[in-house]
Design a protein around this motif. Sequence first.
Motif, PDB file in Angstrom:
ATOM      1  N   ARG A  93      34.080  40.979  37.665  1.00 31.80           N
ATOM      2  CA  ARG A  93      35.545  40.826  37.597  1.00 31.80           C
ATOM      3  C   ARG A  93      36.074  39.920  38.707  1.00 31.80           C
ATOM      4  O   ARG A  93      37.087  39.260  38.560  1.00 31.80           O
ATOM      5  CB  ARG A  93      36.215  42.195  37.624  1.00 31.80           C
ATOM      6  CG  ARG A  93      35.994  42.975  36.328  1.00 31.80           C
ATOM      7  CD  ARG A  93      36.849  44.223  36.246  1.00 31.80           C
ATOM      8  NE  ARG A  93      36.493  45.192  37.261  1.00 31.80           N
ATOM      9  CZ  ARG A  93      35.546  46.127  37.137  1.00 31.80           C
ATOM     10  NH1 ARG A  93      34.857  46.193  36.015  1.00 31.80           N
ATOM     11  NH2 ARG A  93      35.285  46.964  38.107  1.00 31.80           N
ATOM     12  N   SER A 119      39.686  39.332  33.799  1.00 32.90           N
ATOM     13  CA  SER A 119      38.847  40.302  33.099  1.00 32.90           C
ATOM     14  C   SER A 119      39.214  41.714  33.543  1.00 32.90           C
ATOM     15  O   SER A 119      39.739  41.914  34.633  1.00 32.90           O
ATOM     16  CB  SER A 119      37.373  40.014  33.373  1.00 32.90           C
ATOM     17  OG  SER A 119      37.118  40.053  34.747  1.00 32.90           O
ATOM     18  N   GLU A 120      38.934  42.675  32.666  1.00 27.74           N
ATOM     19  CA  GLU A 120      39.443  44.032  32.884  1.00 27.74           C
ATOM     20  C   GLU A 120      38.404  45.083  32.559  1.00 27.74           C
ATOM     21  O   GLU A 120      37.687  44.957  31.553  1.00 27.74           O
ATOM     22  CB  GLU A 120      40.592  44.263  31.893  1.00 27.74           C
ATOM     23  CG  GLU A 120      41.975  44.184  32.452  1.00 27.74           C
ATOM     24  CD  GLU A 120      42.948  44.475  31.332  1.00 27.74           C
ATOM     25  OE1 GLU A 120      43.045  45.636  30.924  1.00 27.74           O
ATOM     26  OE2 GLU A 120      43.573  43.502  30.853  1.00 27.74           O
ATOM     27  N   ILE A 122      37.914  48.341  30.782  1.00 28.29           N
ATOM     28  CA  ILE A 122      38.758  48.971  29.758  1.00 28.29           C
ATOM     29  C   ILE A 122      38.353  50.405  29.450  1.00 28.29           C
ATOM     30  O   ILE A 122      39.172  51.188  28.987  1.00 28.29           O
ATOM     31  CB  ILE A 122      38.801  48.149  28.449  1.00 28.29           C
ATOM     32  CG1 ILE A 122      37.390  47.760  28.007  1.00 28.29           C
ATOM     33  CG2 ILE A 122      39.675  46.915  28.610  1.00 28.29           C
ATOM     34  CD1 ILE A 122      37.352  47.114  26.631  1.00 28.29           C
ATOM     35  N   THR A 157      33.580  46.242  30.562  1.00 32.34           N
ATOM     36  CA  THR A 157      34.489  45.227  31.073  1.00 32.34           C
ATOM     37  C   THR A 157      34.598  44.099  30.046  1.00 32.34           C
ATOM     38  O   THR A 157      33.596  43.690  29.457  1.00 32.34           O
ATOM     39  CB  THR A 157      33.980  44.683  32.421  1.00 32.34           C
ATOM     40  OG1 THR A 157      34.026  45.732  33.378  1.00 32.34           O
ATOM     41  CG2 THR A 157      34.837  43.514  32.906  1.00 32.34           C
ATOM     42  N   GLY A 198      39.333  38.286  29.948  1.00 27.43           N
ATOM     43  CA  GLY A 198      40.769  38.211  29.721  1.00 27.43           C
ATOM     44  C   GLY A 198      41.149  37.291  28.574  1.00 27.43           C
ATOM     45  O   GLY A 198      42.229  37.406  28.001  1.00 27.43           O
ATOM     46  N   LYS A 201      41.703  42.564  22.343  1.00 27.63           N
ATOM     47  CA  LYS A 201      41.255  43.358  23.481  1.00 27.63           C
ATOM     48  C   LYS A 201      41.605  44.839  23.272  1.00 27.63           C
ATOM     49  O   LYS A 201      40.766  45.724  23.476  1.00 27.63           O
ATOM     50  CB  LYS A 201      41.910  42.829  24.758  1.00 27.63           C
ATOM     51  CG  LYS A 201      41.351  43.458  26.017  1.00 27.63           C
ATOM     52  CD  LYS A 201      42.231  43.220  27.222  1.00 27.63           C
ATOM     53  CE  LYS A 201      42.197  41.778  27.670  1.00 27.63           C
ATOM     54  NZ  LYS A 201      43.044  41.562  28.868  1.00 27.63           N
ATOM     55  N   LYS A 216      39.129  48.070  22.966  1.00 30.76           N
ATOM     56  CA  LYS A 216      39.302  49.235  23.832  1.00 30.76           C
ATOM     57  C   LYS A 216      39.435  50.507  22.987  1.00 30.76           C
ATOM     58  O   LYS A 216      38.767  51.514  23.236  1.00 30.76           O
ATOM     59  CB  LYS A 216      40.552  49.038  24.693  1.00 30.76           C
ATOM     60  CG  LYS A 216      40.848  50.194  25.623  1.00 30.76           C
ATOM     61  CD  LYS A 216      41.952  49.826  26.607  1.00 30.76           C
ATOM     62  CE  LYS A 216      42.248  50.994  27.532  1.00 30.76           C
ATOM     63  NZ  LYS A 216      43.136  50.605  28.632  1.00 30.76           N
ATOM     64  N   SER A 238      40.361  51.439  34.707  1.00 34.61           N
ATOM     65  CA  SER A 238      41.092  50.270  35.194  1.00 34.61           C
ATOM     66  C   SER A 238      40.317  49.648  36.349  1.00 34.61           C
ATOM     67  O   SER A 238      39.431  50.281  36.927  1.00 34.61           O
ATOM     68  CB  SER A 238      42.474  50.685  35.676  1.00 34.61           C
ATOM     69  OG  SER A 238      42.338  51.357  36.916  1.00 34.61           O
ATOM     70  N   ASN A 239      40.680  48.421  36.671  1.00 36.03           N
ATOM     71  CA  ASN A 239      39.987  47.731  37.757  1.00 36.03           C
ATOM     72  C   ASN A 239      40.104  48.508  39.067  1.00 36.03           C
ATOM     73  O   ASN A 239      39.161  48.553  39.859  1.00 36.03           O
ATOM     74  CB  ASN A 239      40.565  46.330  37.948  1.00 36.03           C
ATOM     75  CG  ASN A 239      40.251  45.427  36.767  1.00 36.03           C
ATOM     76  OD1 ASN A 239      39.647  45.875  35.793  1.00 36.03           O
ATOM     77  ND2 ASN A 239      40.661  44.170  36.853  1.00 36.03           N
ATOM     78  N   ASP A 240      41.264  49.135  39.274  1.00 33.26           N
ATOM     79  CA  ASP A 240      41.506  49.821  40.546  1.00 33.26           C
ATOM     80  C   ASP A 240      40.580  51.020  40.756  1.00 33.26           C
ATOM     81  O   ASP A 240      40.310  51.403  41.885  1.00 33.26           O
ATOM     82  CB  ASP A 240      42.964  50.287  40.625  1.00 33.26           C
ATOM     83  CG  ASP A 240      43.909  49.102  40.741  1.00 33.26           C
ATOM     84  OD1 ASP A 240      43.415  48.008  41.130  1.00 33.26           O
ATOM     85  OD2 ASP A 240      45.107  49.245  40.431  1.00 33.26           O
TER      86      ASP A 240
END
Lengths: 216, 291, 488
Positions: free
Chosen positions: B93, B99-100, B102, B231, B234, B245, B249, B273-275
């Motif tokens: 990422r 990019s994510e 998911i 992942t 984007g 997308k 998901k 999520s990315n976080d």
Amino acid sequence: MSGFDLSGLTASFGGERVIGPLSLKVNDGEQVALVGKSGAGKSTLIRLVHEHVGRESSLVPQELGLVNALPVFHNVFMGQLDRHPTWYNTLSLIRPFSADRSSIKALLKALGMPEKLWTPTASLSGGQRQRVAIARAIYRNAGLLLADEPVSALDGPLAHLVMNELKKRFATSVIALHDVDLALKYCNRIIGIQDGQVALDEHSERLTSADIMALY
Amino acid sequence: MALDHIRKFLVSSLLMTATVTASAETFVFTAIPDEDETKLVERFRGVADYLSEELDAEVRYIPVKSYAAAVSAFRNNQVQLAWFGGLSGVQARRLVPGSEAIAQGVEDEAFETYFIANTSTGIEPADDFASLEDQLRDKTFTFGSKGSTSGRLMPEFYIRDTFGDAPEDVFSRVGFSGNHTRTLRLVEAGTYQVGALNFQVWQKELGDGNIDTDAVEVIWKTPAYPDYQWTIRGDVDERFGDGFKDRVKQALLNLDDPALLESFPRSGFIPASNDDYEPIRKTAEEIGILD
Amino acid sequence: MFSYPTVRTSLAFLAIAVVGLAFADIAITAANPWRDLGNFFLGVITPNFFSSEGLLTALLRTVAFAFVGVALGSFFGFFLALVYRAWPVRIFCAFIRAIHELFWALIFLQFFGFHPLTGVLAIAIPYSGIFAKVYSEILDEADPEPGRLLPPGTGRIAAFLYARIPDCWAQMRTYTAYRLECGLRSSAILGFVGLPTLGFYLEASFSQGLYSDAGAMLILFYVLIATIPLWVRPKLLPVYVLGAPFFLGEGLPIVWGNVERFFTEDIIPSPLKDGEGLSGLMSWAGDLMVEQALPGIWNTVVLTQVALVATGILALLMFPLISKHFGGPVRRTSGHVFLVVARSTPEYILAYILLQLWGPSMLPAVIALALHNGAIIGHLIGRQTNGIRLRPDAVTGFGRYSWELVPRIYRSFLAFLFYRWEIIMRETAILGILGIYTLGFYVDSAIQNIQFDKAMVLILITAGLNIGIDALGRYIRSKLALQTMPTC
């Protein structure tokens, strides 16, 4: 213009002078035999002349310079590579043109080996190889022949056949020969070499083999 | 001779034209090779079939030989979706803006690494890693892949954090087995005395009766951390149509085929999520795997 | 004895290897190495040819990549050979062949990805460099006399086609055929980094301990190589070469933007990208040297030297296996089979097998390198002894070996050995990918960490080391006046 006039010819090998300094003038129409002991410098002189007259001559070196992997045809054809464009030469390598095939076949016939046209050169005998080199020189068809012992590996009748052919085809020539009788018969001028110098220079009619043997 | 070279030249030009015909509109995904290849191929062919049906598009899985190859293929847009580990996902990422992450497995929220030892070492299982220091020093040790989260990043982090030394200084020999199954086999056989692997692989192999528990046992379990996730790039909407997308998901979150889930093994997929993977990024930076 | 330079050189290398051995990491760490080895051999004698549906396709791809790669390599190598006299060309060729096929593959994977071009170029590029060198050596040895006798004004192309090529043709063909065999090996191991050739399945089977599957693949590979004379016919060659590109598989489409990104971003040292300037670059390079390059170089050199001497010893031990001066036809035939198997197995695969069985240390690498290279040299000098005629009353047994044969072949033995020095180092570096701490280990680590700038620097260092060893090997060979055929 096939004669030449060279002066100051010298050659050294390992710091020792083997030829010259000497001058050599050959006129058009002279067929010169170089005679003398082995090691007298005949081969060196042929080389020197070849270097000086440029390459406007047909050369038969002692080591022949054949391409062993190619058949007889191509070795002979190499004498005229300069007359054709590259595409022609390249194509001839794969499939020769019939005009070339017949002219080279005729040439080989004159030299007594027409059946060898497609034989790989590597599988020929010494005498046959020598005649291939001669055929190449004839096919090259320059005004001057320079040949170094061209018939050394040929037996009597064949040697005469080949020498006769050379005499017929080259008005002007310089041929190193160890066979005195051949020299007297097929050349009109005899040059004897001794210790790198000209020891004898005479018309052949005025010489006998005994005169020449003095050099040996 | 000359002909031969003309032939060869023709070949080279043919080669250039013959290879650009591959279809561009296939949705391709990959996965990090963290387990035996046959298992991966079986598992992800199932996923490909499932996604193909759900998305009504041609979906293809390609197997790769290394974690880095999975990341590179994702970055190079030769695959658009990947089942990454925590670390490889963070790497990917970072390299592909937009990019994510998911979806992740239910178990991936709280993943663990198991340290395992060959029983011939006599190492007793412990709850406190520090108490194992004397027993672990100068043993031989294997990680999984160099790019693995559970097989490399987290175990290395705990080794450094607990013992204050690099793994090479703690153990007499440090190797990289390549994947988790391999780590298990090598420690079981005694080729390495100690190893670290993905707890899911251990539990699945154990459940399947594939582990000789007289030869190898778990000696320590790490605290939980986030790991595997799907992942996606984007730019898939641009290429495969608006909302693609979200459809991918949703398809992943809806996956409920027990056989397929069992092959991962996960009990299901949940949004990610990315976080969620910030802790992994920080750890990787701390031990120098990420710049 | 000690007054012979060849003997003194041999002893010096032996001494270096012994010292190297003291520093080398030699161990068998597996608990049951012999049981695993036994399982492996059991697998080989109980091969399972139906393990994977992809096996035949993989075999086909292995052949296809080899043909396309070697054909392109010989094509470009030939043209490079024509201008090989120019030193920039020499340096360029030395450089491209100093980088191993696997390294090239790892580089191309980063921007071409899983496209057939990756595998094709990984073989074609280093092979071009090798072909250029060997072709030019062969062309230089051609008899210059026919060229001198051509009439002035003969075109350069015609002169070349008539007076140079025919004499070299047979030798060039033999060498190209030999390279095709090497190409099959190279092609097979490309599978280890993910290309769809045999190595892909071999790696999968081995890592899962499926020795019967792996055994079947190895047997198929040996059969493929041993039957080359049967299926590689001059007349069929155009068919193969023209057909091969269609059997490379589709792979995945190339995204050209990746190529640009690789050269303009990925391989630029990170301090420069981040604008840390010269001082940042210096400390980056310093860290890279101290932490990775130097240990890598040290291990690569130590392993190379030990493996070189082990290769030599093994070659001297193995050549009697095929020499007609020892044993009967049965023994010689089995000797042939053993040497063919040992030299057909790429070092990389041998090392991989032994590492799986014995655990990681330099030992599997040394054995693998020595077996493969020793079998090649043993085969060459064994064949050479068959040309030696001994007097009828010559001693037999060990006396014959040590008095009659070894002294006669020793110089060519050394020539082959020093010729392979560079090749052994190339392989040593690459074996790092398998987990031995040579340069390849650090290259692989950098790639795994997506640090292509570091990977490129390390690959360049590896190439430089190889070029150095190549030059040193050539210097020693000329100093000892050792001649060697290029077909080694």
